[in-house]
Design a protein around this motif. Structure first.
Motif, PDB file in Angstrom:
ATOM      1  N   GLU A  49       0.849  -1.189   0.000  1.00 15.83           N
ATOM      2  CA  GLU A  49       0.000   0.000   0.000  1.00 15.83           C
ATOM      3  C   GLU A  49       0.883   1.237   0.000  1.00 15.83           C
ATOM      4  O   GLU A  49       1.899   1.279   0.705  1.00 15.83           O
ATOM      5  N   VAL A  50       0.501   2.233  -0.798  1.00 18.08           N
ATOM      6  CA  VAL A  50       1.243   3.484  -0.863  1.00 18.08           C
ATOM      7  C   VAL A  50       0.238   4.624  -0.702  1.00 18.08           C
ATOM      8  O   VAL A  50      -0.770   4.685  -1.421  1.00 18.08           O
ATOM      9  N   LEU A  51       0.508   5.512   0.242  1.00 17.44           N
ATOM     10  CA  LEU A  51      -0.343   6.672   0.465  1.00 17.44           C
ATOM     11  C   LEU A  51       0.092   7.805  -0.452  1.00 17.44           C
ATOM     12  O   LEU A  51       1.295   8.024  -0.653  1.00 17.44           O
ATOM     13  N   ILE A  52      -0.898   8.509  -0.996  1.00 15.43           N
ATOM     14  CA  ILE A  52      -0.608   9.709  -1.776  1.00 15.43           C
ATOM     15  C   ILE A  52      -1.523  10.818  -1.259  1.00 15.43           C
ATOM     16  O   ILE A  52      -2.704  10.588  -1.010  1.00 15.43           O
ATOM     17  N   PRO A  53      -0.960  12.014  -1.082  1.00 13.25           N
ATOM     18  CA  PRO A  53      -1.801  13.124  -0.642  1.00 13.25           C
ATOM     19  C   PRO A  53      -2.736  13.576  -1.758  1.00 13.25           C
ATOM     20  O   PRO A  53      -2.529  13.245  -2.937  1.00 13.25           O
ATOM     21  N   GLU A  54      -3.739  14.340  -1.382  1.00 11.78           N
ATOM     22  CA  GLU A  54      -4.734  14.799  -2.358  1.00 11.78           C
ATOM     23  C   GLU A  54      -4.102  15.594  -3.498  1.00 11.78           C
ATOM     24  O   GLU A  54      -4.519  15.460  -4.647  1.00 11.78           O
ATOM     25  N   TYR A  82      -2.702  13.223  -6.008  1.00 13.47           N
ATOM     26  CA  TYR A  82      -3.805  12.607  -6.763  1.00 13.47           C
ATOM     27  C   TYR A  82      -4.334  13.585  -7.813  1.00 13.47           C
ATOM     28  O   TYR A  82      -4.540  13.208  -8.963  1.00 13.47           O
ATOM     29  N   ARG A  83      -4.516  14.850  -7.430  1.00  8.88           N
ATOM     30  CA  ARG A  83      -4.998  15.857  -8.392  1.00  8.88           C
ATOM     31  C   ARG A  83      -4.002  16.024  -9.537  1.00  8.88           C
ATOM     32  O   ARG A  83      -4.401  16.086 -10.706  1.00  8.88           O
ATOM     33  N   GLU A  84      -2.710  16.121  -9.202  1.00 11.28           N
ATOM     34  CA  GLU A  84      -1.694  16.277 -10.248  1.00 11.28           C
ATOM     35  C   GLU A  84      -1.723  15.109 -11.230  1.00 11.28           C
ATOM     36  O   GLU A  84      -1.519  15.297 -12.429  1.00 11.28           O
ATOM     37  N   LEU A  85      -1.983  13.931 -10.727  1.00 11.64           N
ATOM     38  CA  LEU A  85      -1.982  12.729 -11.566  1.00 11.64           C
ATOM     39  C   LEU A  85      -3.265  12.532 -12.353  1.00 11.64           C
ATOM     40  O   LEU A  85      -3.259  11.857 -13.377  1.00 11.64           O
ATOM     41  N   THR A  86      -4.360  13.085 -11.875  1.00 17.51           N
ATOM     42  CA  THR A  86      -5.649  12.764 -12.509  1.00 17.51           C
ATOM     43  C   THR A  86      -6.333  13.931 -13.200  1.00 17.51           C
ATOM     44  O   THR A  86      -7.301  13.705 -13.928  1.00 17.51           O
ATOM     45  N   THR A  87      -5.875  15.154 -13.004  1.00 18.37           N
ATOM     46  CA  THR A  87      -6.575  16.282 -13.634  1.00 18.37           C
ATOM     47  C   THR A  87      -5.772  16.953 -14.738  1.00 18.37           C
ATOM     48  O   THR A  87      -6.328  17.720 -15.518  1.00 18.37           O
TER      49      THR A  87
END
Length: 111
Positions: free
Chosen positions: A28-33, A36-41
């Motif tokens: 499991e790897v935690l990613i901050p919000e 996640y935004r940088e990767l998905t938007t």
């Protein structure tokens, strides 16, 4: 083991089709919000966004202390993803922080 990741290492692993290495190594790897935004938007990362959304071992975890992020950015000049990753790693007492930028690594060592 608690692991937190910044954006660029994830993009790099996706580009070589080896994002699975993180799951094999850490489960499991935690990613901050912000990561996640940088990767998905970002339209530049459309293919990476799909991989991130499918990767069940990547867990989005919000940073609790927003003021720490602002202070860290003000004194270091790091971007949102790097700053949130460093603060999240501290909050979660993570064992590993995956971050590629030299300045980010230096800041993380003293944070």
């Amino acid at each position: 083991m608690t692991v937190v990741s910044d954006t660029t290492p994830l993009i790099s692993l996706i580009k070589i089709n080896r994002l699975d290495l993180l799951e094999k190594l850490f489960h499991e790897v935690l990613i901050p919000e912000a990561v996640y935004r940088e990767l998905t938007t970002n339209q530049s990362f459309a293919l990476e966004a799909e991989e991130v959304k499918k990767a069940h071992f990547l867990k989005v975890s919000p940073v609790q202390n927003k003021q720490s992020i602002q202070i860290l950015q003000a004194v270091s000049g790091l971007d949102d993803g790097e700053s949130e990753a460093i603060v999240l790693a501290g909050e979660k007492l993570s064992d590993v922080l995956i971050i590629d930028e030299r300045r980010g690594r230096k800041v993380a060592l003293i944070f």
